[in-house]
Design a protein around this motif. Structure first.
Motif, PDB file in Angstrom:
ATOM      1  N   TYR A 206      -4.588   3.764   2.954  1.00 47.02           N
ATOM      2  CA  TYR A 206      -4.833   2.156   3.654  1.00 47.02           C
ATOM      3  C   TYR A 206      -4.254   1.445   3.101  1.00 47.02           C
ATOM      4  O   TYR A 206      -3.368   1.300   2.125  1.00 47.02           O
ATOM      5  N   GLU A 207      -4.656  -0.064   2.788  1.00 49.53           N
ATOM      6  CA  GLU A 207      -3.303  -0.646   2.840  1.00 49.53           C
ATOM      7  C   GLU A 207      -3.830  -1.543   0.910  1.00 49.53           C
ATOM      8  O   GLU A 207      -3.424  -2.610   2.172  1.00 49.53           O
ATOM      9  N   ARG A 208      -3.675  -0.807   0.451  1.00 49.53           N
ATOM     10  CA  ARG A 208      -3.853  -1.626  -0.710  1.00 49.53           C
ATOM     11  C   ARG A 208      -2.758  -0.658  -1.644  1.00 49.53           C
ATOM     12  O   ARG A 208      -2.795   0.857  -1.603  1.00 49.53           O
TER      13      ARG A 208
ATOM     14  N   TRP B  25      -6.479  10.977   2.962  1.00 48.47           N
ATOM     15  CA  TRP B  25      -6.897   9.957   4.634  1.00 48.47           C
ATOM     16  C   TRP B  25      -8.115   9.355   3.797  1.00 48.47           C
ATOM     17  O   TRP B  25      -7.939   8.100   3.692  1.00 48.47           O
TER      18      TRP B  25
ATOM     19  N   GLY C 232       0.812  -1.274   0.235  1.00 56.34           N
ATOM     20  CA  GLY C 232       0.344  -0.352   0.075  1.00 56.34           C
ATOM     21  C   GLY C 232       0.784   1.496  -0.047  1.00 56.34           C
ATOM     22  O   GLY C 232       0.210   2.472  -0.056  1.00 56.34           O
TER      23      GLY C 232
END
Ligand code: SF4
Ligand code: SF4
Length: 411
Positions: free
Chosen positions: A357-359, A352, A314
């Motif tokens: 996010y972790e992608r 934000w 991400g």
């Protein structure tokens, strides 16, 4: 696939920005003369509220002349000035207390004030910030209530047209601004900001909230949070985003103003090009692994142990303009990617919602930032950003595939 990989490689090896780092001898000679004149003029002034002397503070903190000159040299380079400006930068640091600063806090967590006052084994940047003429700072000063009001009033009256207004925090605009009020008259943050901006020489929005609304502006943005540039018009505004903003960049902006009497060159999002002219990805210590197609695939795997690229976890470094890969945080000790966490794009608008996010960006069903993005942000461009978001996914997949094949070959 090869063509696509080549195209993606081209995108990622192209200079992301066209920051002009050499403007020619004539330009720098003229600028030098102008800065020299300004420093001489500032030296004739008495320091404002803060009478601390830089050299005294440096020796109190055990920073010797050699370390100070190393800082001068690095700061001159950071400001994209030739090395013959170094003696002038050193002199400018000594007269920082001739430029008054008023600092206000609006809808925020005070994280930028925290970064600003960090004093555990302070680096020269933090010592320099101690000598600036901070005429008003609600979090740090002893005065409260009516006393604080009076102090602010005095500072504005005394330094009319001369002070730099530092703003931390976003501005709530929903419900007629009543999500945030200040002082006995119940002035809304928007009214407060507008009133204090009127007599400022320039406004410096510090941190992601003051620049682009930050976390308070994340969907559904219940308070209608906005950044300074959406509220204040007709004044020079400098944005120093990030969560928190790096003290080195705060010092850089003040120093540039002390030195030249002008605000630094800005990109289309009003960020100083000296700090935000390059992507995190351009100077990342894990970049060689990205180019080699070596990625962390899950937390704690062999790739993580070997400090491979965090894109697949991400990391938004390829879309984020900031200098933290060079300047770093916590007294230059480390930075997020250095400790194994991908960049979440905190210096970009709407970070934000769009980046945190972790992608990988390419897997997300979202678009790259729109509006106000021209090039580099300026030269780099929206089209390239979008293409990059897709392209990097192809590159990552292709690299992983190539890696897998070679692994199989080895077996
Ligand atoms: S860790 Fe992030 S910034 Fe660094 S090379 Fe990988 S994608 Fe780029
Ligand atoms: S690495 Fe990215 S998320 Fe972290 S501070 Fe720098 S810009 Fe912000």
């Amino acid at each position: 696939m090869t063509d696509k990989r080549e195209a993606v490689k081209k995108l990622f090896t192209a200079k992301s920005s066209r920051v002009e780092t050499n403007k020619g001898d004539v330009y720098y000679q003229r600028l030098y003369a102008q800065c020299k004149k300004r420093i001489e003029a500032l030296k004739t002034l008495e320091p404002f509220g803060n009478k601390l002397e830089l050299q005294d503070l440096l020796s109190e903190e055990g920073v010797d002349r050699r370390d100070f000159m190393k800082w001068v040299s690095a700061t001159t380079a950071m400001l994209m000035l030739p090395s013959f400006f170094e003696p002038l930068v050193a002199e400018a640091a000594e007269v920082m207390n001739r430029v008054p600063v008023i600092w206000i806090e609006l809808q925020d967590c005070a994280g930028n004030s925290e970064a600003f006052i960090r004093s555990d084994g302070p680096k020269v940047d933090e010592i320099i910030l101690e000598i600036i003429s901070l005429e008003f700072q609600e979090t740090l000063m002893a005065a409260a209530g009516h006393q604080a009001e009076a102090q602010l009033h005095d500072a504005v009256e005394t330094f009319k047209g001369k002070y730099l207004l530092f703003v931390e925090g976003s501005i709530p605009t929903a419900m007629n601004g009543f999500y945030g009020t200040i002082g006995p008259s119940g002035e809304t943050f928007e009214e407060h900001l507008t009133r204090l901006s009127k007599d400022a020489a320039a406004i410096v929005a510090v941190g992601s909230c003051a620049t682009f609304g930050g976390v308070p502006a994340a969907a559904p943005n219940p308070t209608g949070a906005k950044g300074v540039m959406d509220i204040v018009k007709g004044k020079p505004i400098i944005n120093i985003p990030a969560c928190p903003a790096n003290p080195a960049n705060m010092v850089g902006v003040i120093l540039h103003y002390v030195l030249t009497g002008q605000i630094p060159e800005l990109d289309s999002l009003l960020r100083p090009k000296f700090a935000f002219g390059y992507r995190i990805h351009d100077n990342c210590e894990r970049r060689a692994h990205f180019d080699a197609g070596e990625f962390v695939e899950e937390w704690g795997d062999e790739g993580a142990k070997n400090n491979f690229c965090l894109y697949k976890m991400g990391c938004k470094g390829p879309m984020t303009f900031n200098n933290c890969s060079i300047v770093r945080y916590n007294e230059g000790v480390n930075w997020p990617i250095g400790v194994g966490r991908g960049c979440i794009g905190c210096s970009e608008p709407d970070f934000w919602d769009k980046y945190a996010y972790e992608r990988p960006m390419a897997d997300a069903n979202i678009k790259a930032p729109t509006g106000g993005v021209e090039k580099t942000v300026d030269e780099f461009g929206l089209g390239v950003l979008t293409a990059t978001a897709v392209g990097i996914g192809i590159h990552a997949a292709a690299s992983a595939l190539a890696g897998k094949k070679s692994d199989e070959g080895e077996k």
